[in-house]
Design a protein around this motif. Structure first.
Motif, mmCIF file in Angstrom:
data_model
loop_
_atom_site.group_PDB
_atom_site.id
_atom_site.type_symbol
_atom_site.label_atom_id
_atom_site.label_comp_id
_atom_site.label_asym_id
_atom_site.label_seq_id
_atom_site.Cartn_x
_atom_site.Cartn_y
_atom_site.Cartn_z
ATOM 1 N N PRO A 55 -21.334 -83.786 46.730
ATOM 2 C CA PRO A 55 -22.418 -84.864 46.501
ATOM 3 C C PRO A 55 -23.500 -84.346 47.630
ATOM 4 C CG PRO A 55 -20.577 -85.718 47.751
ATOM 5 C CD PRO A 55 -20.019 -84.159 47.109
ATOM 6 N N GLN A 56 -24.585 -84.964 47.387
ATOM 7 C CA GLN A 56 -25.765 -84.754 48.383
ATOM 8 C C GLN A 56 -25.593 -85.434 49.693
ATOM 9 O OE1 GLN A 56 -29.364 -86.589 47.097
ATOM 10 N NE2 GLN A 56 -30.562 -85.458 48.340
ATOM 11 N N GLY A 57 -25.806 -84.809 50.821
ATOM 12 C CA GLY A 57 -25.424 -85.278 52.261
ATOM 13 C C GLY A 57 -24.229 -84.480 52.684
ATOM 14 N N ALA A 58 -23.481 -83.720 51.548
ATOM 15 C CA ALA A 58 -22.231 -83.141 52.252
ATOM 16 C C ALA A 58 -22.568 -81.449 52.278
ATOM 17 C CB ALA A 58 -21.207 -83.252 51.069
ATOM 18 N N SER A 59 -21.616 -80.875 53.023
ATOM 19 C CA SER A 59 -21.829 -79.339 52.995
ATOM 20 C C SER A 59 -20.318 -78.748 52.942
ATOM 21 C CB SER A 59 -22.271 -79.066 54.545
ATOM 22 O OG SER A 59 -22.437 -77.788 54.631
ATOM 23 N N VAL A 60 -20.402 -77.465 52.840
ATOM 24 C CA VAL A 60 -19.075 -77.008 52.584
ATOM 25 C C VAL A 60 -18.709 -75.859 53.651
ATOM 26 C CG1 VAL A 60 -19.035 -77.024 50.142
ATOM 27 C CG2 VAL A 60 -19.998 -75.177 51.181
ATOM 28 N N LEU A 61 -17.362 -75.659 54.053
ATOM 29 C CA LEU A 61 -16.932 -74.705 55.218
ATOM 30 C C LEU A 61 -15.839 -73.853 54.594
ATOM 31 C CD1 LEU A 61 -17.510 -73.704 58.194
ATOM 32 C CD2 LEU A 61 -15.814 -75.269 58.652
ATOM 33 N N THR A 62 -15.902 -72.740 54.721
ATOM 34 C CA THR A 62 -14.688 -71.804 54.094
ATOM 35 C C THR A 62 -13.741 -72.007 55.484
ATOM 36 O OG1 THR A 62 -16.005 -69.950 53.217
ATOM 37 C CG2 THR A 62 -13.828 -69.474 53.698
ATOM 38 N N VAL A 63 -12.450 -72.314 54.859
ATOM 39 C CA VAL A 63 -11.430 -72.180 55.868
ATOM 40 C C VAL A 63 -10.010 -71.480 55.590
ATOM 41 C CG1 VAL A 63 -11.569 -74.739 56.220
ATOM 42 C CG2 VAL A 63 -9.979 -74.144 54.401
ATOM 43 N N GLU A 64 -10.236 -70.690 54.390
ATOM 44 C CA GLU A 64 -9.010 -69.490 53.930
ATOM 45 C C GLU A 64 -9.736 -68.780 52.879
ATOM 46 O OE1 GLU A 64 -6.277 -67.927 51.583
ATOM 47 O OE2 GLU A 64 -7.225 -69.691 50.927
ATOM 48 N N TYR A 65 -9.476 -67.329 53.012
ATOM 49 C CA TYR A 65 -9.778 -66.727 51.796
ATOM 50 C C TYR A 65 -8.837 -65.330 51.963
ATOM 51 C CZ TYR A 65 -13.402 -63.530 53.846
ATOM 52 O OH TYR A 65 -14.087 -62.639 54.313
ATOM 53 N N LYS A 66 -8.449 -64.926 50.812
ATOM 54 C CA LYS A 66 -7.486 -63.564 50.553
ATOM 55 C C LYS A 66 -8.603 -62.770 49.501
ATOM 56 C CE LYS A 66 -3.913 -61.074 49.291
ATOM 57 N NZ LYS A 66 -4.117 -59.896 49.189
ATOM 58 N N ILE A 67 -8.410 -61.558 49.961
ATOM 59 C CA ILE A 67 -9.381 -60.579 49.135
ATOM 60 C C ILE A 67 -8.561 -59.417 48.865
ATOM 61 C CG2 ILE A 67 -10.587 -59.609 51.288
ATOM 62 C CD1 ILE A 67 -13.169 -59.339 49.264
ATOM 63 N N ASN A 68 -8.613 -58.999 47.800
ATOM 64 C CA ASN A 68 -7.899 -57.519 47.429
ATOM 65 C C ASN A 68 -9.271 -56.610 47.113
ATOM 66 O OD1 ASN A 68 -5.784 -59.673 46.300
ATOM 67 N ND2 ASN A 68 -4.901 -57.734 47.006
ATOM 68 N N LEU A 69 -9.399 -55.599 47.895
ATOM 69 C CA LEU A 69 -10.173 -54.256 47.539
ATOM 70 C C LEU A 69 -9.620 -53.619 46.491
ATOM 71 C CD1 LEU A 69 -11.490 -54.174 51.295
ATOM 72 C CD2 LEU A 69 -12.537 -55.338 49.504
ATOM 73 N N VAL A 70 -9.881 -53.601 45.349
ATOM 74 C CA VAL A 70 -9.150 -52.780 44.244
ATOM 75 C C VAL A 70 -9.783 -51.496 43.963
ATOM 76 C CG1 VAL A 70 -8.099 -54.913 43.365
ATOM 77 C CG2 VAL A 70 -10.246 -54.124 42.265
ATOM 78 N N ALA A 71 -11.095 -51.158 44.286
ATOM 79 C CA ALA A 71 -11.650 -49.754 44.327
ATOM 80 C C ALA A 71 -12.695 -49.897 44.978
ATOM 81 C CB ALA A 71 -12.069 -49.783 42.711
ATOM 82 N N PRO A 72 -13.314 -48.343 45.416
ATOM 83 C CA PRO A 72 -14.195 -48.381 46.230
ATOM 84 C C PRO A 72 -15.846 -49.124 45.780
ATOM 85 C CG PRO A 72 -13.260 -46.277 45.945
ATOM 86 C CD PRO A 72 -12.571 -47.031 44.900
ATOM 87 N N ALA A 73 -16.455 -49.622 46.449
ATOM 88 C CA ALA A 73 -17.500 -50.512 46.189
ATOM 89 C C ALA A 73 -18.595 -49.292 46.183
ATOM 90 C CB ALA A 73 -17.858 -51.422 47.216
ATOM 91 N N VAL A 74 -18.790 -48.710 44.899
ATOM 92 C CA VAL A 74 -20.059 -47.764 44.687
ATOM 93 C C VAL A 74 -20.922 -48.150 43.318
ATOM 94 C CG1 VAL A 74 -18.518 -45.977 45.479
ATOM 95 C CG2 VAL A 74 -18.417 -46.650 43.038
ATOM 96 N N GLY A 75 -22.261 -47.729 43.376
ATOM 97 C CA GLY A 75 -23.234 -48.112 42.308
ATOM 98 C C GLY A 75 -24.321 -48.271 43.064
ATOM 99 N N SER A 76 -25.301 -48.572 42.378
ATOM 100 C CA SER A 76 -26.527 -48.835 42.830
ATOM 101 C C SER A 76 -26.793 -50.225 43.440
ATOM 102 C CB SER A 76 -27.690 -48.456 41.606
ATOM 103 O OG SER A 76 -27.384 -49.505 40.516
ATOM 104 N N LYS A 77 -25.884 -51.240 42.913
ATOM 105 C CA LYS A 77 -26.015 -52.404 43.422
ATOM 106 C C LYS A 77 -24.518 -53.051 43.298
ATOM 107 C CE LYS A 77 -27.573 -55.158 39.686
ATOM 108 N NZ LYS A 77 -28.695 -56.205 39.197
ATOM 109 N N LEU A 78 -24.233 -54.155 44.126
ATOM 110 C CA LEU A 78 -22.917 -54.997 43.836
ATOM 111 C C LEU A 78 -23.419 -56.221 43.481
ATOM 112 C CD1 LEU A 78 -20.648 -54.240 47.048
ATOM 113 C CD2 LEU A 78 -20.917 -52.771 44.892
ATOM 114 N N ILE A 79 -22.611 -56.804 42.353
ATOM 115 C CA ILE A 79 -22.714 -58.183 42.027
ATOM 116 C C ILE A 79 -21.271 -58.739 42.556
ATOM 117 C CG2 ILE A 79 -23.019 -59.885 40.140
ATOM 118 C CD1 ILE A 79 -24.679 -57.827 38.554
ATOM 119 N N ALA A 80 -21.559 -60.119 43.067
ATOM 120 C CA ALA A 80 -20.290 -60.859 43.532
ATOM 121 C C ALA A 80 -20.588 -62.147 42.593
ATOM 122 C CB ALA A 80 -20.617 -61.358 44.954
ATOM 123 N N ARG A 81 -19.683 -62.412 42.053
ATOM 124 C CA ARG A 81 -19.784 -63.598 41.128
ATOM 125 C C ARG A 81 -18.518 -64.735 41.570
ATOM 126 N NH1 ARG A 81 -19.921 -59.791 36.462
ATOM 127 N NH2 ARG A 81 -22.033 -59.764 36.129
ATOM 128 N N GLY A 82 -19.244 -65.783 42.108
ATOM 129 C CA GLY A 82 -18.351 -67.018 42.374
ATOM 130 C C GLY A 82 -18.207 -68.019 41.456
#
Length: 125
Positions: A55-82
């Motif tokens: 809601p308006q007037g609220a914010s967010v804060l990351t408290v935890e994440y787990k990431i798997n890097l499954v392949a080298p990050a290559v190419g002309s650009k990266l796209i992160a889709r959340g």
């Protein structure tokens, strides 16, 4: 994000995209985009997706994440889709996938799952 030359071209309810050009300033020693940068854009894309559900007037804060890097990050650009998996009043569960773009083809390079805390009464700066 400006420091990394990243952009946020997609903002929709429960989802966002961050686009990051591949340039020397974000590379590690083998010429791939550094894993810390991949984690940063994944965290931000999923966090901004979560922000679309609070809601308006609220914010967010990351408290935890787990990431798997499954392949080298290559190419002309990266796209992160959340994407929001489960919105909530106190906690929001999200995921992000990061793709390297090479000649129009996408290659998955990272998958992240994240927990976000809603900060009620705390506006964004």
């Amino acid at each position: 994000m400006g420091l990394l030359r990243a952009e946020l071209p997609v903002i929709a309810p429960g989802r966002t995209e961050i686009h990051l050009p591949h340039w020397q300033g974000v590379e590690q020693q083998h010429g791939f985009v550094h894993g810390g940068v991949v984690g940063m854009i994944a965290d931000s894309a999923a966090g901004y997706a979560a922000m679309t559900t609070v809601p308006q007037g609220a914010s967010v804060l990351t408290v935890e994440y787990k990431i798997n890097l499954v392949a080298p990050a290559v190419g002309s650009k990266l796209i992160a889709r959340g994407t929001v998996l489960r919105p909530g009043r106190t906690l929001i569960l999200t995921k992000a996938e990061v793709f390297g773009i090479d000649e129009g083809r996408e290659k998955l390079c990272a998958v992240m799952q994240q927990t976000i805390m809603v900060m009620h009464g705390k506006d964004e700066k």
